[in-house]
Design a protein around this motif. Structure first.
Motif, PDB file in Angstrom:
ATOM      1  N   LEU A  41      14.846   0.222   0.917  1.00  0.00           N
ATOM      2  CA  LEU A  41      14.674   1.186   2.259  1.00  0.00           C
ATOM      3  C   LEU A  41      13.791   2.239   2.212  1.00  0.00           C
ATOM      4  O   LEU A  41      13.005   2.808   3.171  1.00  0.00           O
ATOM      5  CB  LEU A  41      15.858   1.670   2.826  1.00  0.00           C
ATOM      6  N   SER A  42      13.448   2.720   0.904  1.00  0.00           N
ATOM      7  CA  SER A  42      12.396   3.741   0.429  1.00  0.00           C
ATOM      8  C   SER A  42      10.953   3.432   0.818  1.00  0.00           C
ATOM      9  O   SER A  42       9.853   4.017   0.975  1.00  0.00           O
ATOM     10  CB  SER A  42      12.674   4.400  -0.764  1.00  0.00           C
ATOM     11  N   ILE A  43      10.752   2.143   0.834  1.00  0.00           N
ATOM     12  CA  ILE A  43       9.387   1.554   1.054  1.00  0.00           C
ATOM     13  C   ILE A  43       9.087   1.526   2.341  1.00  0.00           C
ATOM     14  O   ILE A  43      10.120   1.132   3.418  1.00  0.00           O
ATOM     15  CB  ILE A  43       9.438   0.100   0.778  1.00  0.00           C
ATOM     16  N   PRO A  44       8.208   2.054   3.055  1.00  0.00           N
ATOM     17  CA  PRO A  44       7.695   1.901   4.528  1.00  0.00           C
ATOM     18  C   PRO A  44       8.211   0.566   4.995  1.00  0.00           C
ATOM     19  O   PRO A  44       7.668  -0.508   4.690  1.00  0.00           O
ATOM     20  CB  PRO A  44       6.329   2.219   4.820  1.00  0.00           C
ATOM     21  N   GLU A  45       8.784   0.391   6.264  1.00  0.00           N
ATOM     22  CA  GLU A  45       8.877  -0.882   6.674  1.00  0.00           C
ATOM     23  C   GLU A  45       7.620  -1.750   7.059  1.00  0.00           C
ATOM     24  O   GLU A  45       7.873  -2.936   6.706  1.00  0.00           O
ATOM     25  CB  GLU A  45       9.775  -0.673   8.060  1.00  0.00           C
ATOM     26  N   SER A  46       6.781  -1.137   7.212  1.00  0.00           N
ATOM     27  CA  SER A  46       5.351  -1.984   7.445  1.00  0.00           C
ATOM     28  C   SER A  46       4.847  -2.603   6.253  1.00  0.00           C
ATOM     29  O   SER A  46       4.202  -3.581   6.442  1.00  0.00           O
ATOM     30  CB  SER A  46       4.363  -0.953   7.994  1.00  0.00           C
ATOM     31  N   VAL A  47       5.250  -2.055   5.060  1.00  0.00           N
ATOM     32  CA  VAL A  47       4.744  -2.831   3.853  1.00  0.00           C
ATOM     33  C   VAL A  47       5.919  -3.237   2.826  1.00  0.00           C
ATOM     34  O   VAL A  47       5.784  -3.865   1.689  1.00  0.00           O
ATOM     35  CB  VAL A  47       3.929  -1.807   3.115  1.00  0.00           C
ATOM     36  N   ARG A  48       7.285  -2.983   3.349  1.00  0.00           N
ATOM     37  CA  ARG A  48       8.508  -3.598   2.860  1.00  0.00           C
ATOM     38  C   ARG A  48       8.311  -5.101   2.514  1.00  0.00           C
ATOM     39  O   ARG A  48       8.192  -6.012   3.311  1.00  0.00           O
ATOM     40  CB  ARG A  48       9.623  -3.115   3.605  1.00  0.00           C
ATOM     41  N   PRO A  49       8.582  -5.527   1.097  1.00  0.00           N
ATOM     42  CA  PRO A  49       8.503  -6.754   0.715  1.00  0.00           C
ATOM     43  C   PRO A  49       9.780  -7.624   1.376  1.00  0.00           C
ATOM     44  O   PRO A  49      10.907  -6.940   1.512  1.00  0.00           O
ATOM     45  CB  PRO A  49       8.248  -6.772  -0.861  1.00  0.00           C
TER      46      PRO A  49
END
Length: 110
Positions: A41-49
């Motif tokens: 969840l710490s990865i921005p949603e727009s680039v979350r794999p």
């Protein structure tokens, strides 16, 4: 979540990140995401794999430091630079053969 895919890369292979300026050698592979939900969840949603792809543990390095990275397959590319990995833990896990490839020091490691 879907069916796990066959890993595109292998242990001992040198790879580089598709977006960020770092490279590393793979020392372990998870067939699907196997880290904490907080990390994901710490990865921005727009680039979350997506979680249903292989994720790789790397002895990674950039121009300034050495560290361990956890990277989705979609964000990795083969590194064809021919440069060795300088990470201080490489010699603990791998043996470098005459061709410059890395192979696990202990074949039963993974």
């Amino acid at each position: 979540m879907g069916k796990a895919r066959t890993a595109r890369f292998q242990i001992g292979q040198i790879v580089r990140h598709r977006v960020f300026s770092f490279r590393g050698v793979i020392f372990d592979i998870d067939p699907v995401f196997n880290n904490t939900e907080e990390w994901w969840l710490s990865i921005p949603e727009s680039v979350r794999p997506h979680k249903d792809q292989p994720f790789y543990h790397l002895l990674a390095e950039n121009a300034d430091s050495e560290y361990v990275a956890y990277v989705s397959e979609q964000n990795l590319l083969p590194d064809d630079s021919g440069k060795p990995i300088r990470h201080s833990q490489v010699a603990e896990i791998f043996v470098k053969d005459k061709s410059g490839s890395y192979r696990p020091r202990n074949p039963s490691f993974n």
